[in-house]
Scaffold this motif. Structure first.
Motif, PDB file in Angstrom:
ATOM      1  N   UNK A 208       0.672  -6.442   8.295  1.00 44.62           N
ATOM      2  CA  UNK A 208       1.726  -5.632   7.683  1.00 44.62           C
ATOM      3  C   UNK A 208       1.222  -4.251   7.271  1.00 44.62           C
ATOM      4  N   UNK A 209      -0.079  -4.160   6.971  1.00 46.65           N
ATOM      5  CA  UNK A 209      -0.641  -2.900   6.495  1.00 46.65           C
ATOM      6  C   UNK A 209      -0.824  -1.875   7.606  1.00 46.65           C
ATOM      7  N   UNK A 210      -0.817  -2.316   8.862  1.00 50.25           N
ATOM      8  CA  UNK A 210      -1.133  -1.431   9.975  1.00 50.25           C
ATOM      9  C   UNK A 210       0.057  -0.577  10.402  1.00 50.25           C
ATOM     10  N   UNK A 211      -0.215   0.665  10.734  1.00 49.56           N
ATOM     11  CA  UNK A 211       0.779   1.509  11.388  1.00 49.56           C
ATOM     12  C   UNK A 211       0.993   0.995  12.818  1.00 49.56           C
TER      13      UNK A 211
ATOM     14  N   UNK B 269       0.826  -1.196   0.000  1.00 47.04           N
ATOM     15  CA  UNK B 269       0.000   0.000   0.000  1.00 47.04           C
ATOM     16  C   UNK B 269       0.868   1.257   0.000  1.00 47.04           C
ATOM     17  N   UNK B 270       0.306   2.394  -0.416  1.00 47.59           N
ATOM     18  CA  UNK B 270       1.095   3.634  -0.436  1.00 47.59           C
ATOM     19  C   UNK B 270       1.604   4.033   0.944  1.00 47.59           C
ATOM     20  N   UNK B 271       0.865   3.699   1.974  1.00 50.48           N
ATOM     21  CA  UNK B 271       1.276   3.970   3.342  1.00 50.48           C
ATOM     22  C   UNK B 271       0.503   3.042   4.268  1.00 50.48           C
ATOM     23  N   UNK B 272       0.915   2.981   5.528  1.00 47.52           N
ATOM     24  CA  UNK B 272       0.230   2.118   6.471  1.00 47.52           C
ATOM     25  C   UNK B 272      -1.056   2.776   6.956  1.00 47.52           C
ATOM     26  N   UNK B 273      -1.994   1.939   7.404  1.00 45.58           N
ATOM     27  CA  UNK B 273      -3.339   2.401   7.708  1.00 45.58           C
ATOM     28  C   UNK B 273      -3.587   2.380   9.214  1.00 45.58           C
ATOM     29  N   UNK B 274      -4.637   3.069   9.627  1.00 48.86           N
ATOM     30  CA  UNK B 274      -4.995   3.123  11.045  1.00 48.86           C
ATOM     31  C   UNK B 274      -5.737   1.864  11.492  1.00 48.86           C
ATOM     32  N   UNK B 275      -6.493   1.249  10.589  1.00 52.73           N
ATOM     33  CA  UNK B 275      -7.272   0.071  10.958  1.00 52.73           C
ATOM     34  C   UNK B 275      -7.538  -0.781   9.726  1.00 52.73           C
ATOM     35  N   UNK B 276      -7.812  -2.052   9.975  1.00 48.40           N
ATOM     36  CA  UNK B 276      -8.176  -2.997   8.923  1.00 48.40           C
ATOM     37  C   UNK B 276      -9.493  -3.655   9.308  1.00 48.40           C
ATOM     38  N   UNK B 277     -10.424  -3.711   8.362  1.00 48.25           N
ATOM     39  CA  UNK B 277     -11.648  -4.483   8.517  1.00 48.25           C
ATOM     40  C   UNK B 277     -11.379  -5.864   7.931  1.00 48.25           C
ATOM     41  N   UNK B 278     -11.343  -6.875   8.782  1.00 42.21           N
ATOM     42  CA  UNK B 278     -10.912  -8.217   8.391  1.00 42.21           C
ATOM     43  C   UNK B 278     -12.052  -9.215   8.581  1.00 42.21           C
TER      44      UNK B 278
END
Length: 324
Positions: free
Chosen positions: A233-236, A212-221
């Motif tokens: 890995x995507x999470x800040x 992803x372009x940058x890490x995210x605040x949350x993931x809906x999984x």
């Protein structure tokens, strides 16, 4: 009473045990229950689980399917049905009751001309919502609402990644997240689904597992094993995975070192409360957002619609009109 019900269960071919026909209406199982004449009922993965024998003991068959509905009380009041039924003695939040059930697990479900529910399990339906839109709320949209604003505690301007575009909860998270002022990113293996996700409100869409372009605040999984590592890995650092399902498998490597080293939070959640269902309806009325509905079928079309659901061949909610 005409309905769609589980006659038998098969883990490999769940639709073999589906029947559409007449079963007796046994009336209210307990004092304080009310009858809802069903105008629309939405399909969910839960219906397929029941047909596979997951969460529904064989000694409760035949069992009418369905957890979601909107309809009319005997006095003419238009309502949305909240399907989480706590045990009679439970005090407190209904989703935390270890003995809670959903409609179609212990008590007959909503894919019928009528359904009986506790009086506390109905929410007045605003006339601004259609029957189809209202029936889409109690499982997928309520789950997504709770994931975004309770489990992940997101605020406007934050970034959320929604894994697996197309499913009911994922689609709901896109619609609600965009309406709430979140930056919404989504993943899918399908180019067509990625395009549809952007059409309904996602700011950008990526291949499953893409950097992803940058890490995210949350993931809906809700996907599970296939996307779990990517979600972490995507999470800040300090970010949150809101977890409400595992359609691709529930036992991926935990990656505990990544979780504790980066102070990640994993918050499990299921469904939502009656109060949150009221708040969800209020949010839709205030923002103008509406559920994404793929198709509406009559009761005789339940088999074909469930086959589409099992194959993942839909985008948004599949809704049944029992009286059609």
């Amino acid at each position: 009473m005409r309905c769609a019900y589980v006659e038998s269960q098969d883990p490999e071919e769940p639709l073999r045990g589906l029947r559409v026909g007449d079963l007796p209406d046994a009336g209210p199982p307990l004092p304080g229950w009310v009858r809802v004449t069903v105008r629309a009922a939405a399909l969910n993965q839960h219906d397929l689980f029941s047909l596979r024998g997951v969460g529904l003991p064989v000694d409760r068959l035949p069992m009418i399917l369905g957890t979601d509905a909107a309809g009319v009380l005997d006095d003419g009041t238009e309502v949305i049905v909240h399907s989480v039924v706590p045990s009679p003695a439970w005090q407190g939040e209904e989703t935390l009751d270890p003995r809670r059930t959903l409609l179609s697990e212990l008590h007959p479900g909503t894919l019928a001309e009528h359904v009986w529910v506790p009086a506390r399990n109905v929410v007045p339906k605003d006339p601004a919502l259609s029957w189809t839109q209202a029936a889409s709320l109690p499982t997928a949209y309520l789950t997504a609402y709770r994931m975004l604003f309770d489990a992940a505690a997101l605020r406007p301007g934050r970034t959320v990644l929604v894994q697996g575009a197309g499913g009911g909860v994922a689609t709901a998270a896109i619609v609600l997240g965009r309406a709430a002022g979140l930056r919404v990113w989504v993943t899918s293996r399908s180019e067509a689904r990625r395009a549809l996700a952007v059409d309904i409100g996602a700011h950008d869409a990526f291949e499953t597992g893409a950097r992803l372009p940058e890490q995210v605040d949350a993931v809906v999984e809700t996907v599970g094993a296939a996307t779990w590592s990517h979600s972490l890995k995507a999470l800040r650092p300090g970010g949150t995975v809101a977890l409400a399902g595992a359609t691709s498998g529930a036992m991926p490597p935990a990656e505990l070192n990544r979780i504790f080293f980066r102070s990640l939070r994993v918050i499990g959640t299921t469904m939502g409360t009656r109060a949150q269902l009221e708040d969800l309806q209020g949010m839709l009325l205030a923002t103008g957002a509406r559920p994404v509905v793929d198709d509406v079928v009559p009761l005789d079309g339940v088999g074909g619609a469930l086959a589409r659901l099992a194959a993942g061949d839909m985008f948004g909610k599949l809704v049944v009109r029992p009286g059609a």
